[in-house]
Enzyme design. Structure first.
Site, short mmCIF file in Angstrom:
data_model
loop_
_atom_site.label_atom_id
_atom_site.label_comp_id
_atom_site.label_asym_id
_atom_site.label_seq_id
_atom_site.Cartn_x
_atom_site.Cartn_y
_atom_site.Cartn_z
N ASN A 68 -6.38 -5.88 19.56
CA ASN A 68 -4.99 -6.31 19.71
C ASN A 68 -4.06 -5.31 19.04
O ASN A 68 -4.21 -4.99 17.85
CB ASN A 68 -4.86 -7.70 19.05
CG ASN A 68 -3.43 -8.18 19.01
OD1 ASN A 68 -2.61 -7.80 19.84
ND2 ASN A 68 -3.14 -9.05 18.04
N GLN B 256 12.14 -14.42 5.98
CA GLN B 256 10.91 -15.22 5.94
C GLN B 256 10.59 -15.44 4.47
O GLN B 256 10.24 -14.49 3.76
CB GLN B 256 9.76 -14.46 6.64
CG GLN B 256 8.49 -15.29 6.73
CD GLN B 256 7.29 -14.47 7.20
OE1 GLN B 256 7.27 -13.24 7.12
NE2 GLN B 256 6.27 -15.16 7.69
N GLY C 148 -7.66 -7.28 15.29
CA GLY C 148 -8.08 -8.48 16.01
C GLY C 148 -8.81 -8.08 17.29
O GLY C 148 -8.36 -7.19 18.00
N GLU D 6 -9.33 -12.68 14.89
CA GLU D 6 -9.16 -11.79 13.74
C GLU D 6 -10.54 -11.41 13.20
O GLU D 6 -11.48 -12.21 13.23
CB GLU D 6 -8.34 -12.48 12.65
CG GLU D 6 -6.90 -12.72 13.03
CD GLU D 6 -6.21 -11.47 13.57
OE1 GLU D 6 -6.10 -10.48 12.81
OE2 GLU D 6 -5.77 -11.47 14.73
N ASN E 281 36.58 22.40 -8.92
CA ASN E 281 37.19 21.24 -8.24
C ASN E 281 37.07 19.95 -9.03
O ASN E 281 37.61 18.93 -8.65
CB ASN E 281 36.56 21.05 -6.86
CG ASN E 281 35.06 20.88 -6.92
OD1 ASN E 281 34.40 21.44 -7.79
ND2 ASN E 281 34.51 20.12 -6.00
N THR F 253 1.82 -13.88 10.81
CA THR F 253 2.66 -13.35 11.88
C THR F 253 3.25 -14.46 12.76
O THR F 253 4.36 -14.32 13.28
CB THR F 253 1.86 -12.37 12.75
OG1 THR F 253 0.61 -12.98 13.13
CG2 THR F 253 1.55 -11.08 12.00
N LYS G 49 8.84 -1.09 2.63
CA LYS G 49 8.18 -0.16 3.54
C LYS G 49 9.04 0.28 4.71
O LYS G 49 9.15 1.47 5.01
CB LYS G 49 6.87 -0.77 4.06
CG LYS G 49 6.17 0.13 5.06
CD LYS G 49 4.74 -0.26 5.30
CE LYS G 49 4.62 -1.44 6.21
NZ LYS G 49 3.21 -1.78 6.48
N ARG H 156 0.81 -1.23 0.00
CA ARG H 156 0.00 0.00 0.00
C ARG H 156 0.84 1.28 0.00
O ARG H 156 0.31 2.36 -0.17
CB ARG H 156 -0.97 0.00 1.20
CG ARG H 156 -2.19 -0.87 0.97
CD ARG H 156 -3.07 -0.94 2.19
NE ARG H 156 -2.47 -1.75 3.25
CZ ARG H 156 -2.86 -1.77 4.51
NH1 ARG H 156 -3.85 -0.97 4.89
NH2 ARG H 156 -2.28 -2.54 5.39
C1 UD1 Z 1 -2.18 -8.07 13.12
C2 UD1 Z 1 -2.86 -8.97 14.17
C3 UD1 Z 1 -4.13 -8.27 14.67
C4 UD1 Z 1 -3.78 -6.93 15.24
C5 UD1 Z 1 -3.03 -6.10 14.21
C6 UD1 Z 1 -2.51 -4.84 14.86
C7 UD1 Z 1 -2.31 -11.20 13.41
C8 UD1 Z 1 -2.82 -12.43 12.77
N1 UD1 Z 1 -3.19 -10.23 13.54
O1 UD1 Z 1 -3.06 -7.97 12.03
O2 UD1 Z 1 -4.73 -9.09 15.68
O3 UD1 Z 1 -4.97 -6.25 15.64
O4 UD1 Z 1 -1.89 -6.81 13.71
O5 UD1 Z 1 -1.93 -3.99 13.92
O6 UD1 Z 1 -1.17 -11.14 13.82
N2 UD1 Z 1 4.34 -9.89 8.97
C9 UD1 Z 1 5.41 -10.70 8.70
N3 UD1 Z 1 5.21 -11.88 8.06
C10 UD1 Z 1 3.97 -12.30 7.69
C11 UD1 Z 1 2.88 -11.47 7.97
C12 UD1 Z 1 3.08 -10.29 8.62
O7 UD1 Z 1 6.55 -10.35 9.02
O8 UD1 Z 1 3.87 -13.39 7.14
C13 UD1 Z 1 4.57 -8.64 9.65
C14 UD1 Z 1 4.12 -7.46 8.83
O9 UD1 Z 1 5.21 -6.97 8.04
C15 UD1 Z 1 3.71 -6.45 9.88
C16 UD1 Z 1 3.25 -7.33 11.04
O10 UD1 Z 1 3.78 -8.61 10.82
O11 UD1 Z 1 4.82 -5.68 10.31
C17 UD1 Z 1 1.74 -7.38 11.14
O12 UD1 Z 1 1.22 -7.96 9.96
P1 UD1 Z 1 -0.12 -7.46 9.30
O13 UD1 Z 1 -0.37 -8.26 8.08
O14 UD1 Z 1 -0.12 -5.99 9.18
O15 UD1 Z 1 -1.16 -7.91 10.42
P2 UD1 Z 1 -2.63 -7.38 10.58
O16 UD1 Z 1 -3.50 -8.04 9.58
O17 UD1 Z 1 -2.63 -5.91 10.63
#
Ligand code: UD1
Ligand code: CA
Length: 446
Positions: A176, A81, A148, A161, A376, A87, A31, A24
């Site tokens: 969360n 990863q 979440g 979620e 220069n 996450t 990012k 995004r």
């Molecule tokens: C996540 C939480 C949600 C919380 C929200 C807060 C989970 C499943 N959900 O959702 O409960 O309310 O954050 O902002 O965790 N990332 C990785 N690898 C991955 C996926 C994500 O490193 O495979 C990193 C992303 O770069 C980011 C962070 O984890 O920095 C959160 O991931 P994101 O996809 O934004 O989670 P949300 O859907 O926002």
């Protein structure tokens, strides 16, 4: 490592989740590498967790950003990863470097640059004081959207979620934050037991919270009342919002430490700039990189200083452009429409106006006349110009480097100086003036 805010003495490690794609942002740059005041998003997060007392920091990155992220991660370790499986998977990838680590693991996202050491330290303290094995930071929000939901019931605490929630669960306004502390020994088996049996087919980190409770650990949710500090950057709009908040913080810290900043609304100061008490920054001024102003030094108005040093009582501005490697010694001055780069200007020496001085060493008490240029660059290499003490250069001189002007020397106005000028000498290099008498009359008579 100083732990200003954390009182607990259990070892603390930190995992920074930055494995996401950040689509995004609509940018080719990953990012977490987007800069805010000279420091990437990730750098802000790492600085906060370090200040909160994390001894080990492991950053989870996507394969295509690994090299670039590693370059800015400093002492932090990076792990790749390979597939974005959620996450929970991100944290699983970060555990091998922490094998054998006992203590607490703080987990944050790499895109939350507003986190402060106070907030993180407070969360870790609450976790330890509570005797918890899992602590999730939560906050309240009017429109919980995709966050979440935090469900507290007889069974304990779990996070659902939005895509998996029932209509009743969607009504919950405690969400969360994506910020956690876990006991490392409780976290490992809980991660191993994660499944991806959910709406998104992902391994959800929040699922480890009830899993730890089920295994006999204490799980708690800690409600944070400064939700603004949890702002995650997903778009360039949010990046600009975060930058504005951090900008105010930087300026406030300098003001409280005694620096004079005449107009905070038009002043931009990078994260690593150093300002001594009683320096002055005038309006419309940008201080970048590792610029340093000593007491009594003044910058601006309308000036840009990058990686430059102003010793006591030195001045740059108005309308000065000091590029990297400029060093103004005590009382030296660069004035209007002058640009310097990689230049040493001795004590009390001046480049008052309309000049470009690059790759130069200028001694003490020297005056560079208006409109002087150091040539220069020969198209291939950069060469140095060396100008001694108490030199007076005439207006509109060009110094074709490499060239040297000795102490107490003078150069005539309009000279192209291609050869060294000895100490005490006058160097003139220009055509003699010729006056053609009666020129106007001759033109009339044709
Ligand atoms: C996540 C939480 C949600 C919380 C929200 C807060 C989970 C499943 N959900 O959702 O409960 O309310 O954050 O902002 O965790 N990332 C990785 N690898 C991955 C996926 C994500 O490193 O495979 C990193 C992303 O770069 C980011 C962070 O984890 O920095 C959160 O991931 P994101 O996809 O934004 O989670 P949300 O859907 O926002
Ligand atoms: Ca998010």
């Amino acid at each position: 490592m100083p732990t200003a805010s954390r009182t607990a003495d259990r070892p603390l490690a930190c995992i920074v989740m930055a494995g996401g794609k950040g689509t995004r942002m609509r940018s080719a740059l990953p990012k977490v590498l987007h800069p805010i005041w000279g420091r990437p998003l990730l750098g802000w997060v790492i600085a906060a967790v370090r200040e909160a007392g994390a001894e080990r920091v492991v950053v989870v990155v996507p394969p295509d950003a690994a090299e670039a992220v590693a370059a800015v991660a400093g002492d932090a370790e990076t792990v790749i990863q390979h597939d974005q499986l959620g996450t929970g998977d991100a944290v699983r990838c970060a555990m091998p470097p922490l094998e054998g680590f006992t203590g607490d693991v703080l987990i944050v996202s790499g895109d939350t640059p507003l986190l402060t050491a106070e907030l993180l330290g407070g969360l870790v303290d609450a976790h330890v004081a509570d005797g918890a094995a899992a602590t999730a930071a939560t906050f309240q929000i009017d429109q919980p959207g995709s966050y979440g939901r935090v469900i507290r019931d007889a069974a304990g605490i779990r996070i659902v979620e939005a895509k998996d929630a029932t209509p009743a669960e969607l009504e919950v306004d405690e969400v969360n934050a994506g910020l956690y502390v876990f006991d490392a020994d409780a976290l490992r088996p809980a991660l191993a037991g994660l499944t991806n049996d959910n709406a998104q087919g992902e391994y959800y980190l929040p699922d480890v919270v009830p899993a730890i409770a089920a295994a006999g650990g204490r799980a708690s949710a800690s409600l944070v009342d400064v939700a603004s500090l949890l702002l995650g950057v997903n778009t360039r709009v949010e990046l600009a919002e975060a930058a504005q908040i951090i900008r105010d913080r930087i300026i406030e810290q300098h003001l409280l430490a005694g620096a004079g900043i005449v107009d905070p609304a038009t002043t931009y100061i990078d994260a690593d700039v150093e300002l001594e008490a009683d320096c002055v920054v005038h309006p419309y001024t940008i201080l970048r990189g590792r610029t340093r102003l000593a007491a009594g030094a003044e910058a601006g108005p309308h000036s840009v200083l990058t990686d430059s040093v102003l010793e006591s009582d030195a001045q740059a501005g108005p309308f000065a452009h000091l590029r990297a490697g400029t060093h103004l010694h005590t009382g030296a001055r660069v004035g209007a429409f002058a640009e310097t780069k990689n230049t040493e200007l001795g004590a009390r020496s001046k480049i008052p106006h309309l000049s470009y001085v690059g790759d130069a060493t200028v001694g003490e008490d020297t005056n560079i006349g208006a409109g002087n240029i150091t040539a220069n660059y020969d198209g291939v290499n950069k060469h140095r110009t060396t100008i001694g003490d108490r030199v007076r250069t005439g207006s509109d001189c060009v110094f074709v480097a490499p060239v040297e002007v000795g102490d107490d020397a003078t150069t005539g106005a309009g000279s192209i100086i291609t050869e060294d000028v000895p100490a005490e000498a006058l160097g003139i290099a220009r055509a003699r003036q010729v006056n053609k008498e009666h020129y106007a009359k001759r033109k009339r008579d044709v």
